[in-house]
Design an enzyme around this catalytic site. Structure first.
Site, PDB file in Angstrom:
ATOM      1  N   CYS A  42       0.752  -1.172  -0.247  1.00  0.00           N
ATOM      2  CA  CYS A  42      -0.150   0.115   0.130  1.00  0.00           C
ATOM      3  C   CYS A  42       0.693   1.273   0.095  1.00  0.00           C
ATOM      4  O   CYS A  42       2.055   1.284   0.548  1.00  0.00           O
ATOM      5  CB  CYS A  42      -0.849  -0.111   1.214  1.00  0.00           C
ATOM      6  SG  CYS A  42      -1.967   1.501   1.085  1.00  0.00           S
ATOM      7  N   ASP A  44       0.450   3.598   1.781  1.00  0.00           N
ATOM      8  CA  ASP A  44       0.417   4.262   3.085  1.00  0.00           C
ATOM      9  C   ASP A  44       1.856   4.705   3.606  1.00  0.00           C
ATOM     10  O   ASP A  44       2.789   3.816   3.596  1.00  0.00           O
ATOM     11  CB  ASP A  44      -0.276   3.527   3.948  1.00  0.00           C
ATOM     12  CG  ASP A  44      -0.666   3.993   5.318  1.00  0.00           C
ATOM     13  OD1 ASP A  44       0.243   4.628   6.135  1.00  0.00           O
ATOM     14  OD2 ASP A  44      -1.916   3.963   5.711  1.00  0.00           O
ATOM     15  N   ARG A  46       2.756   5.031   6.429  1.00  0.00           N
ATOM     16  CA  ARG A  46       3.333   4.056   7.657  1.00  0.00           C
ATOM     17  C   ARG A  46       3.729   2.793   7.349  1.00  0.00           C
ATOM     18  O   ARG A  46       3.931   1.945   8.230  1.00  0.00           O
ATOM     19  CB  ARG A  46       1.943   4.278   8.618  1.00  0.00           C
ATOM     20  CG  ARG A  46       1.776   5.564   9.122  1.00  0.00           C
ATOM     21  CD  ARG A  46       0.242   5.233   9.810  1.00  0.00           C
ATOM     22  NE  ARG A  46      -0.665   4.786   8.721  1.00  0.00           N
ATOM     23  CZ  ARG A  46      -1.935   5.015   8.946  1.00  0.00           C
ATOM     24  NH1 ARG A  46      -2.598   4.908  10.339  1.00  0.00           N
ATOM     25  NH2 ARG A  46      -3.276   4.377   8.185  1.00  0.00           N
ATOM     26  N   HIS A  98      -2.106  -4.210   4.835  1.00  0.00           N
ATOM     27  CA  HIS A  98      -2.004  -3.814   6.275  1.00  0.00           C
ATOM     28  C   HIS A  98      -3.235  -3.497   6.733  1.00  0.00           C
ATOM     29  O   HIS A  98      -4.076  -3.024   6.307  1.00  0.00           O
ATOM     30  CB  HIS A  98      -0.940  -2.557   6.544  1.00  0.00           C
ATOM     31  CG  HIS A  98      -1.439  -1.188   5.840  1.00  0.00           C
ATOM     32  ND1 HIS A  98      -2.119  -0.282   6.772  1.00  0.00           N
ATOM     33  CD2 HIS A  98      -1.764  -1.000   4.527  1.00  0.00           C
ATOM     34  CE1 HIS A  98      -2.502   0.656   5.807  1.00  0.00           C
ATOM     35  NE2 HIS A  98      -2.435   0.472   4.646  1.00  0.00           N
ATOM     36  N   CYS A 101      -5.975  -0.037   6.851  1.00  0.00           N
ATOM     37  CA  CYS A 101      -5.688   0.610   5.608  1.00  0.00           C
ATOM     38  C   CYS A 101      -6.970   1.750   5.259  1.00  0.00           C
ATOM     39  O   CYS A 101      -8.080   1.390   5.435  1.00  0.00           O
ATOM     40  CB  CYS A 101      -5.767  -0.774   4.528  1.00  0.00           C
ATOM     41  SG  CYS A 101      -5.392   0.252   2.929  1.00  0.00           S
TER      42      CYS A 101
END
Ligand code: CO
Length: 208
Positions: A42, A44, A46, A98, A101
């Site tokens: 992803c 993302d 993080r 994850h 998400c």
């Protein structure tokens, strides 16, 4: 306008630290890249691929998008996969979802989010396909489960690409793994859906 000086300072520091500890590091990378792994994860912020698995530049080929999706008409993702399989001869494809998400959460909501809803439609389809096992769960559990199911569905999508089908057909050894990362504790979990052949792909498709 001065362009983001902090990032350039960080970069200088990073490069000089590597130079000090390993003076040949960059010249070796210039000569070739030979990663064994393709990471599909992803976007993302993080979920930084290399850091999570402790791999250095040159060791992990990476494709990231919202929701770590592998769509059969997405030339960007397919081109990355083809290059990784046919040219780099990677041995493992890792699809890593994850928990928490934002893309998956947005896909579960009813309000509109603009253009991205067209992309998230793929996740809504997965939600719909697994309606029965999802609707019995509480909302936080449902989100977690959909994050897992989405990663597994993308493992299946990778396996069904012409790229992987052809590679397996000519005897190239490639394993496709489904993992999930928890941003709450920094740990990866194996979803135990690893496939290495058309037969294993069929079995997984029937099981899920
Ligand atoms: Co995400």
């Amino acid at each position: 306008m001065k362009a983001l000086p902090t990032l350039f300072e960080n970069n200088k520091k990073w490069a000089s630290e590597i130079w000090e500890s390993n003076p040949e590091f960059f010249s070796r990378l210039v000569a070739q890249q030979a990663p064994e792994y393709l990471w599909i994860g992803c976007s993302d912020s993080r979920v930084p691929a290399n850091e999570i698995v402790g791999l250095l530049p040159g060791e992990l080929f990476v494709h990231r998008n919202v929701g770590n999706l592998v769509i059969h008409t997405d030339m960007n993702c397919l081109s990355v996969l083809q290059y990784a399989v046919d040219m780099l001869m990677i041995k493992h494809v890792i699809v890593c979802g994850h928990y928490g998400c934002g893309g998956i959460k947005a896909a579960m909501e009813d309000q509109p989010h603009g253009l991205v809803d067209n992309w998230l439609r793929n996740i809504r389809d997965i939600h719909h396909r697994h309606q029965e096992k999802l609707e019995i769960l509480s909302e936080p559990e449902r989100l977690r489960k959909l994050c897992e199911l989405n990663a597994i569905e993308q493992v299946i999508n990778v396996g069904n690409t012409t790229i992987i089908q052809d590679a397996w057909g000519r005897g190239q050894r490639i394993a496709i793994h489904g993992w999930i990362y928890d941003i709450a504790d920094g740990l990866l979990r194996d979803l135990n859906v690893c496939i290495t052949s058309r037969r294993e792909l069929d079995t997984l498709q029937k099981k899920i």
